[in-house]
Scaffold this motif. Structure first.
Motif, PDB file in Angstrom:
ATOM      1  N   ARG A 128      22.922  35.957  42.154  1.00 33.95           N
ATOM      2  CA  ARG A 128      23.993  36.756  41.553  1.00 33.95           C
ATOM      3  C   ARG A 128      25.116  37.026  42.559  1.00 33.95           C
ATOM      4  NH1 ARG A 128      22.316  39.387  36.548  1.00 33.95           N
ATOM      5  NH2 ARG A 128      23.957  40.928  36.874  1.00 33.95           N
ATOM      6  N   GLY A 144      27.086  33.922  42.957  1.00 36.36           N
ATOM      7  CA  GLY A 144      27.791  33.607  41.720  1.00 36.36           C
ATOM      8  C   GLY A 144      28.910  34.562  41.377  1.00 36.36           C
ATOM      9  N   PRO A 186      32.225  35.965  40.761  1.00 34.81           N
ATOM     10  CA  PRO A 186      33.507  35.251  40.673  1.00 34.81           C
ATOM     11  C   PRO A 186      34.461  35.570  41.820  1.00 34.81           C
ATOM     12  CG  PRO A 186      32.868  36.083  38.518  1.00 34.81           C
ATOM     13  CD  PRO A 186      31.896  36.659  39.505  1.00 34.81           C
ATOM     14  N   VAL A 229      31.956  28.472  39.600  1.00 34.38           N
ATOM     15  CA  VAL A 229      32.454  28.996  38.334  1.00 34.38           C
ATOM     16  C   VAL A 229      31.517  28.514  37.225  1.00 34.38           C
ATOM     17  CG1 VAL A 229      34.856  29.053  39.091  1.00 34.38           C
ATOM     18  CG2 VAL A 229      34.005  27.041  37.892  1.00 34.38           C
ATOM     19  N   LEU A 230      31.510  29.270  36.132  1.00 35.83           N
ATOM     20  CA  LEU A 230      30.686  28.939  34.977  1.00 35.83           C
ATOM     21  C   LEU A 230      29.239  28.662  35.401  1.00 35.83           C
ATOM     22  CD1 LEU A 230      33.333  26.778  33.081  1.00 35.83           C
ATOM     23  CD2 LEU A 230      32.832  29.220  32.821  1.00 35.83           C
ATOM     24  N   ALA A 231      28.686  27.494  35.032  1.00 35.93           N
ATOM     25  CA  ALA A 231      27.281  27.207  35.346  1.00 35.93           C
ATOM     26  C   ALA A 231      27.120  26.342  36.588  1.00 35.93           C
ATOM     27  CB  ALA A 231      26.605  26.529  34.159  1.00 35.93           C
ATOM     28  N   GLU A 232      28.167  26.280  37.426  1.00 36.66           N
ATOM     29  CA  GLU A 232      28.050  25.513  38.665  1.00 36.66           C
ATOM     30  C   GLU A 232      27.021  26.138  39.595  1.00 36.66           C
ATOM     31  OE1 GLU A 232      32.536  23.697  39.455  1.00 36.66           O
ATOM     32  OE2 GLU A 232      31.896  25.508  40.492  1.00 36.66           O
ATOM     33  N   ASN A 256      23.380  26.221  42.171  1.00 38.56           N
ATOM     34  CA  ASN A 256      21.984  26.580  41.933  1.00 38.56           C
ATOM     35  C   ASN A 256      21.335  27.011  43.243  1.00 38.56           C
ATOM     36  OD1 ASN A 256      21.614  23.605  42.787  1.00 38.56           O
ATOM     37  ND2 ASN A 256      22.437  23.424  40.702  1.00 38.56           N
ATOM     38  N   SER A 283      22.583  27.698  33.232  1.00 41.84           N
ATOM     39  CA  SER A 283      22.657  29.150  33.395  1.00 41.84           C
ATOM     40  C   SER A 283      23.658  29.512  34.486  1.00 41.84           C
ATOM     41  CB  SER A 283      21.283  29.728  33.738  1.00 41.84           C
ATOM     42  OG  SER A 283      20.780  29.178  34.932  1.00 41.84           O
ATOM     43  N   ARG A 284      24.339  30.626  34.296  1.00 45.34           N
ATOM     44  CA  ARG A 284      25.356  31.071  35.239  1.00 45.34           C
ATOM     45  C   ARG A 284      24.712  31.846  36.378  1.00 45.34           C
ATOM     46  NH1 ARG A 284      30.890  32.690  32.460  1.00 45.34           N
ATOM     47  NH2 ARG A 284      30.941  33.991  34.340  1.00 45.34           N
ATOM     48  N   ASP A 302      26.142  34.133  38.292  1.00 44.73           N
ATOM     49  CA  ASP A 302      26.534  35.540  38.328  1.00 44.73           C
ATOM     50  C   ASP A 302      25.779  36.393  37.320  1.00 44.73           C
ATOM     51  OD1 ASP A 302      27.917  34.178  36.299  1.00 44.73           O
ATOM     52  OD2 ASP A 302      29.572  35.610  36.316  1.00 44.73           O
ATOM     53  N   ASP A 356      16.080  32.869  34.065  1.00 43.65           N
ATOM     54  CA  ASP A 356      16.988  31.739  34.236  1.00 43.65           C
ATOM     55  C   ASP A 356      16.540  30.782  35.323  1.00 43.65           C
ATOM     56  OD1 ASP A 356      19.095  32.409  32.290  1.00 43.65           O
ATOM     57  OD2 ASP A 356      19.348  34.183  33.551  1.00 43.65           O
TER      58      ASP A 356
END
Length: 263
Positions: free
Chosen positions: A19, A22, A24, A30-33, A35, A52-53, A55, A61
């Motif tokens: 999190r 992630g 922003p 961004v988005l689901a980029e 891991n 899965s995002r 953030d 997830d």
């Protein structure tokens, strides 16, 4: 079964790291980029699921997989992308909706994590920082990163491994595997940072804090390069000096302190 959906086995620290990376505001993904992953007892590991995002990540997830089976995929070769996709799926797809199937499948970039964990890392973070990707997407990218530009870069990042662009999935996993294996053969230890041409970075460490520190320093290193290029010609540190700095006991101790997880 290679992967299973086991939220109870996912470390809370892995969720928290994911999190943070992630967020922003950090501009790392961004988005689901991106891991993250962490080694678990019994040659298992937890990795963020596909789609899965970071953030918004929760324990649900992530999926948990068996490391040796996927290491074998890399070692024996010959696996195609369709077979890999089946291996990354957690359980029979026939029992789930398409959305559930994606959420309960390991990321297509999982082989990158497998390489890093098999090489000795216990925590891995793969991100796509704008500042770094911009300097991985130019013709001189490899030369730009061949030597550090400032002392803390040398201490925290060491000597990154360079991997030319490869399509995410089997091709990327094989490319990272070859590059990290070459570094292991040379140094007897894995790199702390892998640079993926036109793609992003992979941070390898012994703690959540360490991979976060490596990721943050890689972003600073990219920004310093951008400033240096705008002002003139970058003047990197000599490789011998950089290695000496990174190997000094006082700098190694400081690197450990820098890698502590934020509370």
């Amino acid at each position: 079964m290679t992967f299973a959906h086991r939220p109870a086995d996912v470390p809370a620290e892995l969720v928290a790291l994911t999190r943070r990376l992630g967020d922003p505001a950090a501009d790392l993904v961004v988005l689901a980029e991106g891991n993250t992953s962490a080694r678990l007892p019994g040659d298992r590991f937890a990795v963020k699921a596909s789609g899965s995002r970071m953030d918004l990540a929760g324990a649900g997830d992530f999926v948990v997989g068996d490391l040796p089976e996927l290491v074998d995929v890399l070692e024996r070769g010959g696996t195609d992308q369709e077979t890999l996709s089946r291996l990354l799926s957690a359980g029979p797809a026939s029992r789930r909706s398409e959305a559930e199937a994606i959420r309960h499948s390991a990321s297509i970039e999982t082989l990158v994590h497998v390489v890093a964990l098999a090489a000795g890392a216990t925590w891995v973070a793969h991100t796509h920082p704008t500042a770094v990707v911009g300097l991985l997407a130019v013709e001189q990218a490899r030369e730009l990163w061949e030597a550090p530009l400032f002392p803390d870069e040398a201490v925290v990042l060491g000597e990154p491994v360079w991997v030319p662009y490869a399509a995410p999935g089997i091709a990327l996993g094989v490319g990272v595997h070859a590059a990290v294996r070459e570094r292991l053969d040379r140094d007897g230890a894995p790199p702390r940072l892998v640079l993926l041409g036109n793609h992003g970075i992979v941070a390898l460490g012994d703690s959540a804090g360490e991979v976060e520190t490596i990721t943050t320093m890689a972003v600073k290193a990219a920004r310093v390069r951008a400033v240096a290029l705008g002002a003139g010609t970058p003047a990197p540190l000599a490789i011998a000096h950089a290695r000496e700095l990174a190997g000094r006991p006082d700098e190694a101790a400081r690197r450990t302190l820098l890698g502590r997880t934020r509370t």
